[in-house]
Enzyme design. Sequence first.
Site, PDB file in Angstrom:
ATOM      1  CE  LYS A 111      -3.952  -1.982   2.193  1.00 17.46           C
ATOM      2  NZ  LYS A 111      -4.985  -2.030   3.456  1.00 17.46           N
ATOM      3  CE  LYS A 192      -9.342 -11.884  -1.237  1.00 18.53           C
ATOM      4  NZ  LYS A 192      -8.786 -11.994   0.221  1.00 18.53           N
ATOM      5  CE  LYS A 195     -13.837  -6.227   3.788  1.00 17.96           C
ATOM      6  NZ  LYS A 195     -14.388  -6.107   5.283  1.00 17.96           N
TER       7      LYS A 195
END
Length: 331
Positions: A111, A192, A195
């Site tokens: 990140k 996968k 969310k």
Amino acid sequence: MKKVLTGLKPTGDLTLGNYLGAIKQMVELQDKYDSYLFVADLHALTIPQNPIELNERIKKFIAMYIACGIDPKKNTIYIQSENEFIPSISWLLECTTYYGEASRMIQFKEKSKKNSNFSIGLLTYPILMAADILYLDADYVPVGIDQKQHVELARNIAERFNNKYGKTFVLPEPLINSCATKIKDLKDPTKKMSKSEESPQGVISMFDSYQVIVKKIMKSTTDSENIIKFDEETKPGISNLLNIASLISDKSISELENEFSGKGYGEFKKYVAKITAEHIMLIQKKYNQIINSSELNSILNNGIKKSKKLAKEKFEFMKNQMGLTRKNIRK
């Protein structure tokens, strides 16, 4: 009884993948361990959040987990930010953690590369995660293989603290369910269902309507063979739908293969869409009962009371061990 702790970060949207791949396993664990479930809302602050949306997600996620089968009588459920002793414990742990350890964390490296103007919280939140685990003396932490490093860091910090200041923490173990089924994206079944996925058509939200769920499954990516057979390498789309159907219907993959032998993808998709949409509608019905009642506040009040008591005791013990006390230290 051994303790198990699960953290829930209120970001993105809860998906069918979260439910079938993780929440169902948590429901099984609650019968085997002294279970704790908390909303890691402080962790969410490592990236910018809309305060109103964050507040709404906190309540929605807890209510949905309960609707999915998390039993408040078998779990201590609380919101992380309501326990002021956890950040205090985190600071004491930060002072016994090396910069090199924190900077080597995979998520931090990934990140921080994407955004050079990251907050210090992105670097230190794994230590806050360690505080979540260690104050409770959790024996086990259910995680995916990509999160195992965080539990290992917590264990290393605890071991160092114990060696320097005396026995203070239980050394936690990651609880990795190698049998857990990974539900894949409906549009790209090689990755996968997430969310945080940018393409909503490949992701089924636990808050989607009946019609939307059916539409997404009917438009899911398959192949041209038109044979209902489980083969994740050459038939990832159909294999993903077989996994979904198996987990929801409690039928084995082989049973489904036999049931739909000689039938086309269209008929199979209709079946998967129907049972999936009906199952999620039942969960949403429970969710609406919980979110609109006073039950949720009662559950959270009981949970934070127990959590704060344990965290306060651990914080005071740590302070004493580190010399942060008016009293004489007992060797």
